[in-house]
Design an enzyme around this catalytic site. Sequence first.
Site, mmCIF file in Angstrom:
data_model
loop_
_atom_site.group_PDB
_atom_site.id
_atom_site.type_symbol
_atom_site.label_atom_id
_atom_site.label_comp_id
_atom_site.label_asym_id
_atom_site.label_seq_id
_atom_site.Cartn_x
_atom_site.Cartn_y
_atom_site.Cartn_z
ATOM 1 N N ASP A 24 -15.703 38.132 5.978
ATOM 2 C CA ASP A 24 -14.701 38.291 4.920
ATOM 3 C C ASP A 24 -13.694 37.142 4.931
ATOM 4 O OD1 ASP A 24 -16.002 40.664 4.590
ATOM 5 O OD2 ASP A 24 -14.271 41.954 4.981
ATOM 6 N N HIS A 176 -14.701 37.807 10.277
ATOM 7 C CA HIS A 176 -13.906 37.030 9.314
ATOM 8 C C HIS A 176 -14.133 35.548 9.557
ATOM 9 C CE1 HIS A 176 -11.835 40.940 9.413
ATOM 10 N NE2 HIS A 176 -11.437 40.659 8.171
#
Length: 648
Positions: A24, A176
Site C-alpha cells: 500500500d 507498505h
Amino acid sequence: MIRTTDGRTESAWLPTRTVALTFDDGPDPTWTPRVLEVLERHDAKATFFMVGADAAAHPDLVRRVHDAGHEIGSHTYTHVDLGKVAPWRADLELSLTRNALAGAAGVQTRLLRPPYSSVPSALCGGTWDAVHRAGEAGYLTVTTDLDSKDWTRPGAAAITAAATPRDGRGAVVMFHDGGGDRAQTVEGLDRLLTELQAQGYRFTTVSGGLGLPPEADADTGTELSGTALIWAQRGAHGFTVAMAWVLTVAGALTVLRLLVLVVLARVHVRRVRRAKRRRNRLPEVWEPVSVIVPAYNEAAGIEATIRSLVASTHPDVEIVVVDDGSDDGTADIVEALALPGVVVIRKPNGGKASALNLGIARSTHELIVMIDGDTVFEPDAVHRLIQPFADPAVGAVSGNTKVGNRRRVLGRWQHLEYVIGFNLDRRMFDVLQCMPTVPGAIGGFRRSALTGVGGLSEDTLAEDTDLTMALCRTGWRVVYEETALAWTEAPESLRQLWRQRYRWCYGTLQAMWKHRRALVERGPAGHLGRRGLPYLFLFQVVLPLLAPVVDVFALYGLVFLDVWSTLAVWAAFLLAQVLTAIYALRLDKEKLGPIWTLPLQQFVYRQLMYLIVIQSVVTAVLGSRLRWHRMHRTGSATDQLAHAQPPV
C-alpha cells in the site's frame, strides 16, 4: 476479497499455502524499486495498491510494476478515508485513480483497498457504504488476513513474524512500499520469501490466487484522460511549488516591512526628541510664508480651506489661490469672502503643476507652503510646518495629513492607511534621509530649492513625488514634521478611491522611472536611489503583485488543507498588523477605535489596492498614457471635522 453487487455480498479466501503479497501507499521512488528487486530475486508476484496522486507523479514506476507482471489496485487518489467524505468525493477519488493508472500503465483496475480499512472488521458505517457503492461500480474490495505492522517499524524480524501464515493457511498479507522509511519492510520481505518458499508456499497476485482473470487493458478514452491528468498534475505541482516560493517571499517581505517600519519609527521618535532639544537652542522661525492653493472645481470645500489659512497663528501668511479654469465658481467664492491677505489668480485649465508654478511665480516670500484645495489646516499648522527650516540644509518639509471624513467604514480604512502606511513610511524615510514624497495636501518648501530644480514638472501624474525626488537628488534634505496637521477629504466611494489611487500609483511609477539614475549617483541622491527607490519597488510594486497569492493560498488551505492551521497563519499576520496599527496610532496620538475595521480591511480594501497596483504596472509596461483623474469633492471632510479627533 469482498464483492458487493446487485444487493448481494460475496467473499472469497486464498487456498492453502498461497500468499498474496500486497503493498500500500506507493509508488515511492525510493522504496518501490527496492521491493521490486526483492520480488524479482525470489520470482514472486504481488499486488500494489497505489495512491493515485503518487501514481500520476511517478508514472514510470507504475509501468515498471506492471511490466514486471505484478498487479495494480486502487488506494484512492489522496489516501482519503472513504467513510468520512461525501459520496461525490469518494467517487471522484476512485475515478481519478482509475484514470491515473490507465494513463501511466494502460490498465483498467478493478481492485480496491480503502485506506484505514485493511481488515474486514473495519468495514462499517460510512466505509461500508463506500465499499458498497464501489462494488456497484465494478470494484472488488481487498482486505487483509495478515498485517505485517511494518508501518510501526518494529524491526525486520517482527515484520516477518507478523506476516507468516499459520498451519499452511493461505493469506493476503499487507506491507507498505510508501509513506516513509521502508528499510525494515524490504529486509522483512526478503526473510519472509526465503522462509515460506522453503515451506512450499507460492506467491501470487490477488487475482491469480483467487482464480480471477487478469486486469484488463484500459480503453483509449480512459487512457487519454489519464495521460491528461498526469500532465495536469505535473503542471499543478510545478505551479504549487512556484506559488509556495512566492508565498514565502511575500510573507517575508510583509514581516520585513513591518519590522523595519516599527524599528525605524522608534528611532525617529528618539531623533525628534533630540531635534527638539537642538531646535530650542535655535531661533524660532517667524519668516513670512506664501501659501499656494491650486484649485480646480473646489467649490465644495474651498471656503473652509481659505478660512483655516486665514486663521493661522503664524503672523505673516500670504495666500495665493490659483483657479485652474474652474467652471463651478471656485474663484468667485474666494473673492466673495474678501479676506485679508488672499489673492486670487485665474488661468485657463492646464493642470495642477502649471497652477502651482504660476502661484510660485506670483508669490513673494522665500518659504512656500503648497496645499490642496480641499485641505483644512489646523491654526498652528503653517507655523509648525516651517520650523525645520531653521536648519539651512532642509529644502522641503512634509506635514501630517489626516483623513477628515472617517465616520464611514471606507473613510476609517483610509484613515488607518494614512496613519499606518503613509505616516510610518515618512518616519522611516526621514531616518534614512530618502523621503520620496512631500504630499500635495501639506508641504513646505524653500523657494531657492524649487528654483534649483526648475519648479514642478508636468512629466508625471504624481507631481509631488517627482518634485520631492528632484530635491533629494540635488542635495536638499527633506524631513517630516508630524505636528503640522492638515485635514483632507478622502474618496467616499470605491470608484473614486480607485481613480485616485490609480493616478497616485501610476504617477509614482513614472517618477521612479524618471529618477532611476539616482541608483548610481552618490551623496544624497544615492540615499534616494539605494534606499528610497528599492523600498518603493519592493513594497509598493513587488509585494502588492505577490500579495494576491497569499489570498489564493488561504482559500486553497481552507478547502484542501488543515483549516485551523490556515486560520492560525492568517491570524498571526493579522495580529502583527494590529500591533503595528496600535503603535502607529499611538505615535500619531489617535484613538484606537478604528482598529475594529482592520480585519474587514483584509477582505475588500487590501485586494482593491493590489488590483490598482497590477493595473498601474500593466499600464506602465504597455506604455499607455493615463490622463488626469480628478476626484469629485463633496465637502464632507469639512462637515465631519467636528466629529474627528482633535489634535493633541
